[in-house]
Design a protein around this motif. Structure first.
Motif, PDB file in Angstrom:
ATOM      1  N   MET A   1      56.367 -25.466 -16.988  1.00 46.66           N
ATOM      2  CA  MET A   1      55.653 -24.183 -16.964  1.00 46.66           C
ATOM      3  C   MET A   1      54.414 -24.205 -17.868  1.00 46.66           C
ATOM      4  O   MET A   1      53.430 -23.549 -17.585  1.00 46.66           O
ATOM      5  CB  MET A   1      56.582 -23.055 -17.410  1.00 46.66           C
ATOM      6  N   SER A   2      54.479 -24.935 -18.932  1.00 44.67           N
ATOM      7  CA  SER A   2      53.369 -24.956 -19.876  1.00 44.67           C
ATOM      8  C   SER A   2      52.290 -25.951 -19.473  1.00 44.67           C
ATOM      9  O   SER A   2      51.285 -26.079 -20.174  1.00 44.67           O
ATOM     10  CB  SER A   2      53.883 -25.277 -21.285  1.00 44.67           C
ATOM     11  N   LEU A   3      52.472 -26.656 -18.351  1.00 40.10           N
ATOM     12  CA  LEU A   3      51.518 -27.663 -17.905  1.00 40.10           C
ATOM     13  C   LEU A   3      50.875 -27.254 -16.584  1.00 40.10           C
ATOM     14  O   LEU A   3      51.520 -26.615 -15.748  1.00 40.10           O
ATOM     15  CB  LEU A   3      52.217 -29.018 -17.726  1.00 40.10           C
TER      16      LEU A   3
ATOM     17  N   ASN B   1      49.682 -27.562 -12.827  1.00 37.00           N
ATOM     18  CA  ASN B   1      50.404 -28.104 -11.675  1.00 37.00           C
ATOM     19  C   ASN B   1      51.900 -28.240 -11.960  1.00 37.00           C
ATOM     20  O   ASN B   1      52.599 -29.025 -11.326  1.00 37.00           O
ATOM     21  CB  ASN B   1      49.827 -29.453 -11.239  1.00 37.00           C
ATOM     22  N   LEU B   2      52.382 -27.464 -12.964  1.00 39.67           N
ATOM     23  CA  LEU B   2      53.798 -27.431 -13.338  1.00 39.67           C
ATOM     24  C   LEU B   2      54.310 -28.818 -13.716  1.00 39.67           C
ATOM     25  O   LEU B   2      55.489 -29.127 -13.555  1.00 39.67           O
ATOM     26  CB  LEU B   2      54.636 -26.836 -12.195  1.00 39.67           C
ATOM     27  N   GLY B   3      53.414 -29.654 -14.227  1.00 37.52           N
ATOM     28  CA  GLY B   3      53.796 -30.977 -14.706  1.00 37.52           C
ATOM     29  C   GLY B   3      53.906 -32.024 -13.621  1.00 37.52           C
ATOM     30  O   GLY B   3      54.272 -33.165 -13.909  1.00 37.52           O
ATOM     31  N   VAL B   4      53.611 -31.660 -12.370  1.00 39.07           N
ATOM     32  CA  VAL B   4      53.694 -32.632 -11.275  1.00 39.07           C
ATOM     33  C   VAL B   4      52.436 -33.501 -11.305  1.00 39.07           C
ATOM     34  O   VAL B   4      51.321 -33.003 -11.102  1.00 39.07           O
ATOM     35  CB  VAL B   4      53.825 -31.934  -9.909  1.00 39.07           C
ATOM     36  N   THR B   5      52.602 -34.802 -11.516  1.00 43.01           N
ATOM     37  CA  THR B   5      51.462 -35.717 -11.608  1.00 43.01           C
ATOM     38  C   THR B   5      51.288 -36.574 -10.357  1.00 43.01           C
ATOM     39  O   THR B   5      50.247 -37.199 -10.180  1.00 43.01           O
ATOM     40  CB  THR B   5      51.619 -36.640 -12.832  1.00 43.01           C
ATOM     41  N   ASN B   6      52.309 -36.609  -9.511  1.00 46.17           N
ATOM     42  CA  ASN B   6      52.217 -37.357  -8.263  1.00 46.17           C
ATOM     43  C   ASN B   6      51.399 -36.545  -7.258  1.00 46.17           C
ATOM     44  O   ASN B   6      51.839 -35.512  -6.766  1.00 46.17           O
ATOM     45  CB  ASN B   6      53.628 -37.623  -7.718  1.00 46.17           C
ATOM     46  N   ILE B   7      50.182 -37.014  -6.958  1.00 45.32           N
ATOM     47  CA  ILE B   7      49.265 -36.258  -6.111  1.00 45.32           C
ATOM     48  C   ILE B   7      49.833 -36.043  -4.710  1.00 45.32           C
ATOM     49  O   ILE B   7      49.693 -34.961  -4.122  1.00 45.32           O
ATOM     50  CB  ILE B   7      47.898 -36.965  -6.022  1.00 45.32           C
ATOM     51  N   ASP B   8      50.485 -37.061  -4.152  1.00 42.76           N
ATOM     52  CA  ASP B   8      51.061 -36.926  -2.809  1.00 42.76           C
ATOM     53  C   ASP B   8      52.144 -35.850  -2.784  1.00 42.76           C
ATOM     54  O   ASP B   8      52.204 -35.031  -1.856  1.00 42.76           O
ATOM     55  CB  ASP B   8      51.644 -38.262  -2.344  1.00 42.76           C
TER      56      ASP B   8
ATOM     57  N   ILE C   1      54.911 -21.125 -22.519  1.00 39.25           N
ATOM     58  CA  ILE C   1      55.802 -20.977 -21.365  1.00 39.25           C
ATOM     59  C   ILE C   1      55.646 -19.612 -20.687  1.00 39.25           C
ATOM     60  O   ILE C   1      55.407 -19.531 -19.480  1.00 39.25           O
ATOM     61  CB  ILE C   1      57.271 -21.182 -21.794  1.00 39.25           C
ATOM     62  N   ASN C   2      55.754 -18.551 -21.453  1.00 45.49           N
ATOM     63  CA  ASN C   2      55.777 -17.210 -20.862  1.00 45.49           C
ATOM     64  C   ASN C   2      54.401 -16.686 -20.459  1.00 45.49           C
ATOM     65  O   ASN C   2      54.276 -15.946 -19.478  1.00 45.49           O
ATOM     66  CB  ASN C   2      56.408 -16.212 -21.838  1.00 45.49           C
TER      67      ASN C   2
ATOM     68  N   LYS D   1      50.087 -18.181 -15.802  1.00 41.98           N
ATOM     69  CA  LYS D   1      48.762 -18.583 -15.321  1.00 41.98           C
ATOM     70  C   LYS D   1      48.864 -19.835 -14.454  1.00 41.98           C
ATOM     71  O   LYS D   1      48.221 -19.924 -13.400  1.00 41.98           O
ATOM     72  CB  LYS D   1      47.836 -18.831 -16.505  1.00 41.98           C
ATOM     73  N   HIS D   2      49.677 -20.785 -14.895  1.00 45.00           N
ATOM     74  CA  HIS D   2      49.836 -22.024 -14.132  1.00 45.00           C
ATOM     75  C   HIS D   2      50.507 -21.761 -12.778  1.00 45.00           C
ATOM     76  O   HIS D   2      50.182 -22.406 -11.777  1.00 45.00           O
ATOM     77  CB  HIS D   2      50.644 -23.034 -14.941  1.00 45.00           C
ATOM     78  N   ILE D   3      51.431 -20.800 -12.761  1.00 42.34           N
ATOM     79  CA  ILE D   3      52.068 -20.428 -11.501  1.00 42.34           C
ATOM     80  C   ILE D   3      51.028 -19.862 -10.527  1.00 42.34           C
ATOM     81  O   ILE D   3      50.990 -20.221  -9.346  1.00 42.34           O
ATOM     82  CB  ILE D   3      53.188 -19.397 -11.741  1.00 42.34           C
ATOM     83  N   SER D   4      50.186 -18.964 -11.023  1.00 46.15           N
ATOM     84  CA  SER D   4      49.184 -18.360 -10.139  1.00 46.15           C
ATOM     85  C   SER D   4      48.206 -19.412  -9.628  1.00 46.15           C
ATOM     86  O   SER D   4      47.806 -19.384  -8.454  1.00 46.15           O
ATOM     87  CB  SER D   4      48.434 -17.233 -10.856  1.00 46.15           C
ATOM     88  N   MET D   5      47.820 -20.354 -10.482  1.00 44.70           N
ATOM     89  CA  MET D   5      46.910 -21.422 -10.064  1.00 44.70           C
ATOM     90  C   MET D   5      47.556 -22.285  -8.980  1.00 44.70           C
ATOM     91  O   MET D   5      46.900 -22.679  -8.018  1.00 44.70           O
ATOM     92  CB  MET D   5      46.521 -22.275 -11.267  1.00 44.70           C
TER      93      MET D   5
END
Length: 240
Positions: free
Chosen positions: A1-3, A5-12, A43-44, A49-53
């Motif tokens: 949550m604090s990153l 793209n929600l911490g997902v680094t695998n572009i595919d 996190i909160n 913000k990351h969720i909306s993005m």
């Protein structure tokens, strides 16, 4: 949550998620009332913000359900309308909250503690106190509800206009209704401590007004076809 793209680094994988996801339930949160300000904010607040993005990039998105808390309204009494927050709104009526400035102050406070060579325990304690201080300054009672309120502001401000949004503000969430079994409690927070000591026989009673309603929520969560369905059930009267 604090990153991002929600911490997902695998572009595919990320692109596949953006193509396929149509309903997102956002319920992750740091729920300690006195959480470190940097952790709770990350996190909160920034998590929302990351969720909306992320949602803004989802092609088939039909609904975002964001779980907040009833206590973003602070310690007001009487009937409280669940109206959305406007950016910068505060509970003390000054409406001078600047979320980016809060982020800057968090980073600066942490930097100062590092310069002072404070150990991790001292840093944690100082950041907890800082969160309470900033929350109280703007009219909220603790760091948890303050960071959740700011999260709502960022979510409403940054979400694509064509995305249906539901902000759910439950009261005190306790155990699960059914899964993995009735009464399952994840960790000890909010009222869980009272439930735990009662269940262990260490306390048989606690003070309360029998004419009042103790508003607690049991979560019923079921995963079906990749969709997380949540519902809330019941209020509990004191003494029952």
């Amino acid at each position: 949550m604090s990153l991002e793209n929600l911490g997902v680094t695998n572009i595919d994988l990320l692109n596949e998620m953006r193509r396929q996801m149509d309903i997102i339930v956002s319920s992750a949160a740091a729920t300690k009332f006195d959480e470190r300000y940097d952790v709770g904010f990350g996190i909160n607040t920034h998590g929302a913000k990351h969720i909306s993005m992320f949602v803004n990039e989802c092609i088939k998105i039909k609904l975002l359900l964001h779980v907040s808390t009833a206590y973003v309204s602070g310690e007001k009494s009487g009937i409280i309308l669940e109206t959305p927050f406007t950016m910068g709104e505060t509970l003390n009526g000054k409406n001078d909250l600047n979320i980016e400035e809060e982020k800057t102050m968090i980073l600066e406070r942490h930097r100062q503690l590092v310069i002072e060579k404070a150990n991790e325990e001292a840093i944690s304690s100082a950041m907890k106190d800082f969160g309470i201080q900033r929350a109280n300054l703007h009219g909220w009672p603790n760091t948890y509800v303050f960071t959740k309120a700011m999260g709502e502001m960022l979510l409403l401000d940054g979400l694509r206009q064509d995305v249906p949004l539901v902000v759910l503000r439950p009261t005190i969430i306790t155990s699960t209704y059914k899964e993995p079994f009735h009464g399952w409690t994840e960790g000890v927070k909010t009222m869980d401590g009272l439930i735990a000591v009662y269940g262990r026989g260490r306390a048989s009673t606690f003070l309360g007004d029998p004419s009042k309603v103790l508003d607690m929520v049991e979560l019923k969560c079921k995963v079906s076809s990749g969709l997380v369905l949540m519902s809330v059930v019941g209020n509990v009267e004191v003494g029952q």
